[in-house]
Write a protein that holds these residues in place. Structure first.
Motif, PDB file in Angstrom:
ATOM      1  N   GLY A  18       0.741  -1.027   0.049  1.00 17.10           N
ATOM      2  CA  GLY A  18      -0.020   0.067  -0.084  1.00 17.10           C
ATOM      3  C   GLY A  18       0.874   1.146   0.102  1.00 17.10           C
ATOM      4  O   GLY A  18       0.268   2.555  -0.020  1.00 17.10           O
ATOM      5  N   CYS A  19       2.134   1.182   0.166  1.00 19.22           N
ATOM      6  CA  CYS A  19       2.992   2.513   0.296  1.00 19.22           C
ATOM      7  C   CYS A  19       3.455   2.973  -0.975  1.00 19.22           C
ATOM      8  O   CYS A  19       3.927   4.097  -1.450  1.00 19.22           O
ATOM      9  N   GLY A  20       3.262   2.178  -1.961  1.00 21.64           N
ATOM     10  CA  GLY A  20       3.789   2.671  -3.459  1.00 21.64           C
ATOM     11  C   GLY A  20       2.996   3.830  -3.843  1.00 21.64           C
ATOM     12  O   GLY A  20       3.699   4.907  -3.886  1.00 21.64           O
ATOM     13  N   GLY A  21       1.706   4.100  -4.129  1.00 19.07           N
ATOM     14  CA  GLY A  21       1.251   5.040  -4.376  1.00 19.07           C
ATOM     15  C   GLY A  21       1.368   5.725  -5.925  1.00 19.07           C
ATOM     16  O   GLY A  21       0.822   6.887  -5.814  1.00 19.07           O
ATOM     17  N   VAL A  22       2.079   5.271  -6.648  1.00 27.21           N
ATOM     18  CA  VAL A  22       2.493   5.947  -7.912  1.00 27.21           C
ATOM     19  C   VAL A  22       1.581   5.319  -8.996  1.00 27.21           C
ATOM     20  O   VAL A  22       1.640   4.126  -9.202  1.00 27.21           O
ATOM     21  N   SER A  23       0.938   6.254  -9.663  1.00 29.13           N
ATOM     22  CA  SER A  23       0.180   5.640 -10.675  1.00 29.13           C
ATOM     23  C   SER A  23       1.052   5.041 -11.835  1.00 29.13           C
ATOM     24  O   SER A  23       2.156   5.721 -12.024  1.00 29.13           O
ATOM     25  N   GLU A  25       0.599   5.974 -15.130  1.00 30.70           N
ATOM     26  CA  GLU A  25       0.776   7.199 -15.940  1.00 30.70           C
ATOM     27  C   GLU A  25       1.955   7.910 -15.290  1.00 30.70           C
ATOM     28  O   GLU A  25       2.834   8.468 -16.089  1.00 30.70           O
ATOM     29  N   GLU A  26       1.792   8.178 -14.024  1.00 31.30           N
ATOM     30  CA  GLU A  26       3.202   8.976 -13.287  1.00 31.30           C
ATOM     31  C   GLU A  26       4.484   8.382 -13.452  1.00 31.30           C
ATOM     32  O   GLU A  26       5.567   8.852 -14.269  1.00 31.30           O
ATOM     33  N   TYR A  27       4.604   6.913 -13.404  1.00 30.29           N
ATOM     34  CA  TYR A  27       5.662   6.250 -13.519  1.00 30.29           C
ATOM     35  C   TYR A  27       6.277   6.320 -14.978  1.00 30.29           C
ATOM     36  O   TYR A  27       7.327   6.552 -15.340  1.00 30.29           O
ATOM     37  N   ASP A  28       5.201   6.214 -16.024  1.00 33.70           N
ATOM     38  CA  ASP A  28       5.547   6.369 -17.439  1.00 33.70           C
ATOM     39  C   ASP A  28       6.066   7.567 -17.876  1.00 33.70           C
ATOM     40  O   ASP A  28       7.248   7.812 -18.670  1.00 33.70           O
ATOM     41  N   ALA A  32       9.825   8.517 -19.129  1.00 31.94           N
ATOM     42  CA  ALA A  32       9.798   9.200 -20.485  1.00 31.94           C
ATOM     43  C   ALA A  32      10.909  10.538 -20.275  1.00 31.94           C
ATOM     44  O   ALA A  32      11.927  10.578 -21.146  1.00 31.94           O
ATOM     45  N   GLU A  33      10.874  11.108 -19.231  1.00 31.55           N
ATOM     46  CA  GLU A  33      11.636  12.466 -18.754  1.00 31.55           C
ATOM     47  C   GLU A  33      13.174  11.888 -18.827  1.00 31.55           C
ATOM     48  O   GLU A  33      14.104  12.512 -19.299  1.00 31.55           O
ATOM     49  N   ARG A  34      13.242  10.724 -17.995  1.00 30.30           N
ATOM     50  CA  ARG A  34      14.602  10.108 -17.740  1.00 30.30           C
ATOM     51  C   ARG A  34      15.242   9.713 -19.237  1.00 30.30           C
ATOM     52  O   ARG A  34      16.417  10.186 -19.454  1.00 30.30           O
ATOM     53  N   ASP A  35      14.622   9.133 -20.032  1.00 31.98           N
ATOM     54  CA  ASP A  35      15.032   8.527 -21.023  1.00 31.98           C
ATOM     55  C   ASP A  35      15.580   9.737 -22.118  1.00 31.98           C
ATOM     56  O   ASP A  35      16.387   9.663 -22.905  1.00 31.98           O
ATOM     57  N   ALA A  36      14.539  11.070 -22.118  1.00 33.48           N
ATOM     58  CA  ALA A  36      14.781  12.326 -22.967  1.00 33.48           C
ATOM     59  C   ALA A  36      16.168  12.774 -22.378  1.00 33.48           C
ATOM     60  O   ALA A  36      16.962  13.156 -23.016  1.00 33.48           O
TER      61      ALA A  36
END
Length: 165
Positions: A18-23, A25-28, A32-36
């Protein structure tokens, strides 16, 4: 005892799930920012460096003279200066500090630095203002003279890059 351990582990796993909380879409989006950013860094690493000589002059007003606190804590060797309409920065002037006057405006000559390599993008952008150039390229002051009234203003930084073969 085993049953209690298993129940504790299951409770811990449920709590951690239950601690994750990252959707997704947010992860993707973050991926994408990291790859750019990685692509830009790889592109910059592959950019060919240009050999340049950096030289020139700039006008600055001396606001204070202070010791460098390395050689001693009393002899002024550093000038606190301001460029036209900018904040103060320090300028290592060494023994030249003895000839400067607080409140005076001077044209400082940069000792040419010939061992500099920069990217084509830096070259095309031109040399930065003196405060940034001195810090970024570890420039030294070769000398100075009193500035004329027309030398202190918007065009008072005349630092240039010259390509070398």
């Amino acid at each position: 005892m085993k049953r209690g351990l298993i129940l504790s582990l299951l409770a811990l796993l449920l709590a951690l799930a239950g601690c994750g909380g990252v959707s997704r879409e947010e992860y993707d989006r973050v991926c994408a920012e990291r790859d750019a950013l990685q692509a830009r860094l790889e592109e910059a690493d592959g950019a060919e460096a240009l050999s340049v000589t950096v030289s020139g002059t700039f006008a600055a007003r001396v606001r204070d003279l202070i010791p460098d606190y390395v050689l001693d804590s009393e002899t002024p060797r550093v000038a606190v200066v301001t460029l036209f309409q900018s904040g103060p920065f320090t300028l290592q002037v060494g023994d030249l500090a003895q000839e400067l006057e607080i409140g005076g405006t001077y044209v400082f000559e940069i000792e040419p630095r010939e061992d500099l390599e920069i990217t084509a993008e830096e070259y095309e952008g031109g040399a930065p203002f003196a405060d940034e150039a001195i810090s970024r390229y570890e420039l030294r002051i070769a000398g100075f003279r009193a500035a004329r009234e027309d030398e202190f203003g918007l065009d008072s930084s005349r630092i240039v890059f010259e390509k070398r073969d």
